[in-house]
Design a protein around this motif. Structure first.
Motif, short mmCIF file in Angstrom:
data_model
loop_
_atom_site.label_atom_id
_atom_site.label_comp_id
_atom_site.label_asym_id
_atom_site.label_seq_id
_atom_site.Cartn_x
_atom_site.Cartn_y
_atom_site.Cartn_z
N GLU A 12 4.28 2.90 -10.03
CA GLU A 12 5.45 3.07 -9.15
C GLU A 12 6.29 4.25 -9.63
OE1 GLU A 12 5.50 0.88 -6.61
OE2 GLU A 12 3.90 -0.33 -7.49
N LYS A 16 3.82 10.60 -6.29
CA LYS A 16 2.62 10.94 -5.52
C LYS A 16 2.96 11.66 -4.22
CE LYS A 16 1.04 6.58 -5.49
NZ LYS A 16 2.33 6.27 -5.21
N GLU A 39 -2.07 4.64 1.96
CA GLU A 39 -2.52 3.24 1.95
C GLU A 39 -1.48 2.36 1.29
OE1 GLU A 39 -6.07 2.01 0.31
OE2 GLU A 39 -7.27 2.83 1.89
N PRO A 40 -1.34 1.10 1.70
CA PRO A 40 -1.90 0.61 2.94
C PRO A 40 -1.19 1.30 4.09
CG PRO A 40 -0.42 -1.02 2.00
CD PRO A 40 -0.53 0.08 1.01
N ARG A 50 0.49 -3.18 6.27
CA ARG A 50 1.41 -2.77 5.20
C ARG A 50 2.69 -3.63 5.22
NH1 ARG A 50 2.25 2.08 2.27
NH2 ARG A 50 4.38 2.24 1.55
N GLN A 54 3.85 -5.78 2.05
CA GLN A 54 4.96 -5.37 1.18
C GLN A 54 6.19 -6.24 1.31
OE1 GLN A 54 4.31 -1.00 1.84
NE2 GLN A 54 4.96 -0.98 -0.27
N PHE A 71 -5.54 -5.52 2.01
CA PHE A 71 -5.59 -4.13 1.55
C PHE A 71 -6.91 -3.48 1.96
CE2 PHE A 71 -2.25 -5.04 -1.76
CZ PHE A 71 -1.40 -4.00 -1.41
N ARG A 75 -7.94 -0.43 4.55
CA ARG A 75 -8.76 0.69 4.05
C ARG A 75 -9.95 0.96 4.96
NH1 ARG A 75 -9.20 -0.65 -1.49
NH2 ARG A 75 -7.11 0.18 -1.28
N ARG A 97 -2.77 6.75 -2.55
CA ARG A 97 -3.42 5.49 -2.97
C ARG A 97 -4.72 5.27 -2.21
NH1 ARG A 97 -0.50 2.80 -6.50
NH2 ARG A 97 1.76 2.91 -6.50
N SER A 101 -6.19 1.82 -6.47
CA SER A 101 -5.01 0.94 -6.47
C SER A 101 -5.45 -0.52 -6.45
CB SER A 101 -4.11 1.22 -5.25
OG SER A 101 -3.36 2.39 -5.43
N THR A 102 -6.49 -0.80 -5.67
CA THR A 102 -7.00 -2.18 -5.64
C THR A 102 -7.51 -2.59 -7.02
OG1 THR A 102 -7.60 -2.01 -3.31
CG2 THR A 102 -8.74 -3.70 -4.60
N TYR A 105 -4.21 -2.79 -9.39
CA TYR A 105 -3.22 -3.84 -9.07
C TYR A 105 -3.87 -5.22 -8.96
CZ TYR A 105 0.58 -0.47 -8.30
OH TYR A 105 1.55 0.49 -8.46
N GLN A 106 -4.89 -5.34 -8.07
CA GLN A 106 -5.49 -6.66 -7.87
C GLN A 106 -6.44 -7.00 -9.05
OE1 GLN A 106 -4.83 -4.64 -4.96
NE2 GLN A 106 -3.13 -6.09 -4.93
N PHE A 161 5.74 -5.63 -4.66
CA PHE A 161 5.08 -5.17 -5.89
C PHE A 161 6.09 -4.64 -6.90
CE2 PHE A 161 1.77 -5.31 -2.77
CZ PHE A 161 0.76 -5.92 -3.48
P1 TMP Z 1 3.49 2.57 -2.06
O1 TMP Z 1 2.50 3.19 -1.13
O2 TMP Z 1 4.89 2.72 -1.59
O3 TMP Z 1 3.28 2.96 -3.46
O4 TMP Z 1 3.30 0.97 -1.98
C1 TMP Z 1 2.07 0.37 -1.96
C2 TMP Z 1 2.12 -0.81 -2.90
O5 TMP Z 1 0.94 -1.58 -2.73
C3 TMP Z 1 2.16 -0.38 -4.35
O6 TMP Z 1 3.01 -1.24 -5.08
C4 TMP Z 1 0.74 -0.59 -4.82
C5 TMP Z 1 0.23 -1.70 -3.96
N1 TMP Z 1 -1.22 -1.64 -3.67
C6 TMP Z 1 -2.05 -2.62 -4.15
O7 TMP Z 1 -1.59 -3.54 -4.83
N2 TMP Z 1 -3.38 -2.55 -3.86
C7 TMP Z 1 -3.93 -1.58 -3.07
O8 TMP Z 1 -5.14 -1.57 -2.82
C8 TMP Z 1 -3.03 -0.55 -2.55
C9 TMP Z 1 -3.57 0.54 -1.70
C10 TMP Z 1 -1.70 -0.62 -2.88
#
Ligand code: TMP
Length: 212
Positions: A12, A16, A39-40, A50, A54, A71, A75, A97, A101-102, A105-106, A161
């Motif tokens: 975060e 980007k 993305e998303p 999205r 979020q 997610f 995609r 992203r 990111s998947t 994060y996941q 997130f």
């Molecule tokens: P952002 O585009 O503003 O950074 O927010 C997207 C949020 O979603 C960010 O916290 C990261 C999260 N994310 C995932 O957890 N998994 C994913 O596959 C993607 C694309 C984003």
């Protein structure tokens, strides 16, 4: 594919979207057609997804598996409807992203099974990986300080997130490093704790080195 596909990843507040905008300007100045997406999101369907992801827009907490599949549904839609047609057309696609990111994060932060996520990601993108992934690397606290100043004076608030514990975000950052070690050819790691101009110039060097 006639076009080139570059993704931007990072924790975060890593900057980007600013760097995508600057790279777009540089590429367009060279006469290239550039398409930027995120993305998303990035499609009408993806933007609705999205909102669900979020802000818990449906009014109930998402399960981890539902989150993952939303997610990756966003995609697949983006890939089939936007990214692949643009690449076939010879455009340069810059995406804020993507698959990593998947994984970060996941996978690394939520603790879901890495080989399963690899398989689901692969299915969602039909095997078309980015040509280059720019990882904007930044200390977690520094990123959150940037977010605070971005939100100050606006009525925007932290999304689902951003509200996760700092420990979650440390696992995201560590996860990104592991992903870059796994595929060093695809990744370029850039120290994002510097001026916008210094970062942009390193991004440009990475793009030239890898793709031009
Ligand atoms: P952002 O585009 O503003 O950074 O927010 C997207 C949020 O979603 C960010 O916290 C990261 C999260 N994310 C995932 O957890 N998994 C994913 O596959 C993607 C694309 C984003």
């Amino acid at each position: 594919m006639p076009g080139k596909f570059i993704t931007f990843e990072g924790p975060e507040g890593s900057g980007k979207s600013t760097q995508i905008r600057l790279l777009q300007e540089t590429l367009e100045a060279r006469g290239l057609n550039v398409f930027c997406t995120r993305e998303p999101g990035g499609t009408a369907t993806g933007e609705q997804i999205r909102n669900l992801l979020q802000h818990d827009a449906a009014g109930e907490p998402l399960s981890d598996r539902a989150e993952l599949l939303l997610f990756t549904a966003s995609r697949a839609q983006l890939m089939d409807r936007v990214i692949l047609p643009a690449l076939e057309n010879g455009d340069w696609v810059l995406c804020d992203r993507f698959i990593d990111s998947t994984m970060a994060y996941q996978g690394f932060a939520r603790g879901m099974d890495i080989p399963t996520l690899d398989a689901i990601n692969d299915f969602a993108i039909g095997g078309h990986k980015p040509d280059l992934t720019v990882l904007l690397d930044l200390e977690i606290e520094a990123g959150f300080q940037r977010l605070e100043s971005r939100y100050a004076g606006t009525n925007e608030s932290h999304d689902r997130f951003e509200r996760e514990a700092r420990e979650f975000h440390h696992r995201v950052r560590e996860g990104y490093h592991r992903l870059a070690e796994r595929e060093p050819q695809r990744f370029s790691i850039i120290d994002a704790d510097r001026s916008i101009e210094a970062i942009a110039s390193e991004v440009w060097n990475a793009v030239q080195g890898a793709l031009l």
